[in-house]
Write an enzyme that holds these catalytic residues in place. Structure first.
Site, mmCIF file in Angstrom:
data_model
loop_
_atom_site.group_PDB
_atom_site.id
_atom_site.type_symbol
_atom_site.label_atom_id
_atom_site.label_comp_id
_atom_site.label_asym_id
_atom_site.label_seq_id
_atom_site.Cartn_x
_atom_site.Cartn_y
_atom_site.Cartn_z
ATOM 1 N N SER A 143 -10.206 -71.879 -11.668
ATOM 2 C CA SER A 143 -9.298 -72.555 -10.504
ATOM 3 C C SER A 143 -9.117 -73.842 -10.798
ATOM 4 C CB SER A 143 -9.815 -72.051 -9.257
ATOM 5 O OG SER A 143 -8.590 -72.287 -8.398
ATOM 6 N N ASP B 107 -3.559 -62.011 -10.734
ATOM 7 C CA ASP B 107 -3.318 -63.385 -10.163
ATOM 8 C C ASP B 107 -2.306 -64.029 -10.022
ATOM 9 O OD1 ASP B 107 -4.155 -65.856 -8.961
ATOM 10 O OD2 ASP B 107 -4.827 -66.759 -10.769
ATOM 11 N N HIS C 118 -7.936 -63.941 -9.346
ATOM 12 C CA HIS C 118 -7.897 -65.192 -9.455
ATOM 13 C C HIS C 118 -9.244 -65.788 -10.067
ATOM 14 C CE1 HIS C 118 -6.662 -69.396 -9.089
ATOM 15 N NE2 HIS C 118 -7.848 -69.860 -8.381
#
EC number: 2.3.1.103
Length: 430
Positions: free
Chosen positions: A177, A355, A408
């Site tokens: 991320s 994601d 994600h």
């Protein structure tokens, strides 16, 4: 020698001894039955001239051959999310048992997918204010991307000075991320600053790299995943000209199309488009684990076991967005990837293909922009004769991979992500 001088010398030795062994070995954790089947150390490293910033870490030795296995520094995203989420949800040797909270300490169970089966891992709470990391005094400068790169580099130097047996181990930096903005410049900082560190490369999952580009690629991703119609997508392409973030204020038609698009996706879980957009306090929600980790980390016995300094922080939160004032001063990390490629470092960049926050299309686009030739073209990578995702390798020692059905972060497909990591870190084809 006077008694006063002897006392001062003894005091200095004690202080140095304390700093040399600032980490604590944790043999038991509340919620886990019996002694831990791995070696866990927790502690703080002081950052700054007065060591006013105290960065908290969890260090887990490799369960295979810690003296020779790679050393990985793992950073969570946010910015402001605790690395404890990585340890307990993504790639650590224990995980929270998914069960309804009953008022007692949530249970921990052993995992089969831990990256510590083949690597030593430091899970670092950063920036200051994340997890159990704190500052003894108010910070003079606002926390920033570039500032954090320097703090983490200082952390690493000091940590290794207290764990010198790991200096020669192959060293990697990893994260997912928002750490996509921190890891590439950190690799560059380590590479130019300390040749004692055996730096080999880095690993990034669903990395935020250029936020404007990633937001723009959400629209073609939504179209490819059948979330918006052909007609709406083609109209948006034609009228907005591929720019859905910085729209010309006079382009009212584009604004209307974006509103139509938002109506289609506003109740979607962008972190994994197949999962419900649900309340994390509901046991039916996949992310109920975020509620459990909050109960676990705020339990008094847990803090005592982890050797968290009393009174150092108030309530532990998974992601401390509210209380961290942050300067996003790195707008794109692509240039750092380019420099790291020139310097010859290996890299593994992977994306969960469900994601929408950082769609794989956006990651592929910036990788293409590096303009390196393909050495091993697009193909499936397999687990037990089943497709686990797709991969492609480049001449700059960069490997790109998708993880089929993942979102994600690695927590959505921990087994597949672990196998991918094991193959890559061992220099085997995926």
């Amino acid at each position: 020698m006077s008694l006063t001088l002897e006392f001062l010398l003894l005091l200095i030795v004690l202080i140095l001894s304390h700093h040399a062994h600032s980490g604590s070995i944790v043999k038991f954790l509340p919620g886990f039955e019996g002694p831990l089947p791995f070696e866990l150390e927790t502690g703080y490293i002081g950052i700054g001239e007065e060591e006013e910033v105290q960065l908290f870490y969890y260090f887990i030795k490799s369960e295979k051959n810690p003296e020779e296995d790679p050393l990985l520094l793992w950073l969570s995203g946010g910015p402001g999310c605790s690395s404890l989420t990585g340890l307990l949800f993504e790639n650590g040797p224990v995980a929270l048992k998914f069960e309804v909270y009953n008022g007692s300490v949530p249970s921990l169970v052993s995992t089969t997918y831990s990256w510590t089966k083949m690597a030593n891992i430091i899970f670092l709470d950063q920036p200051v204010g994340s997890g159990f990391s704190y500052s003894r005094t108010p910070l003079v400068d606002k926390i920033s991307d570039t500032g954090e790169v320097k703090r983490i580099y200082e952390f690493l130097q000091k940590w290794l000075s207290k764990h010198q047996q790991f200096f020669s181990n192959p060293f990697y930096v990893g994260g997912d991320s928002y750490s996509g903005m921190i890891v590439p410049p950190l690799v560059q900082e380590i590479g130019k600053g300390n040749y004692q560190i055996n730096l080999q490369g880095y690993i990034l999952g669903n990395p935020i790299t250029d936020t404007e580009s990633e937001q723009n690629y959400q629209i073609p991703y939504a179209h490819g995943m059948a979330l918006i119609s052909d007609e709406l997508y083609k109209s948006m392409e034609r009228i907005c000209k591929g720019n859905y973030v910085k729209v010309d204020s006079l382009n009212t038609k584009c604004y209307k199309l974006i509103k139509d698009y938002q109506k289609c996706i506003h109740k979607l879980n962008k972190y994994h488009i197949l999962l419900p957009d649900c309340d994390i306090t509901s046991p039916d929600c996949f992310l109920y684990r975020y509620t459990l980790i909050t109960f676990w980390a705020n339990n008094k016995s847990v803090r005592e076991a982890l050797q968290v300094n009393k009174g150092s922080i108030g309530k532990w939160v998974q992601c401390n967005y509210k209380n961290i004032s942050y300067n996003y001063d790195i707008k794109s990390s692509v240039a750092y990837h380019m420099k790291n490629s020139i310097d010859g470092y290996r890299s593994l960049i992977y994306n969960g293909d469900h994601d929408m926050m950082v769609p794989f299309l956006a990651t592929q686009a910036w990788i293409r922009s590096l303009n390196y030739s393909i050495t091993d073209d697009w193909k499936p990578w397999m687990i037990n004769d089943q497709i686990a995702g797709y991969t492609r390798s480049y001449s700059n020692k960069m490997t790109f991979a998708t993880i089929k059905g993942s979102g994600h972060t690695a927590e959505y497909k921990p087994k597949e992500t672990s196998i991918m990591f094991k193959r890559w870190i061992s220099a085997q084809p995926l």
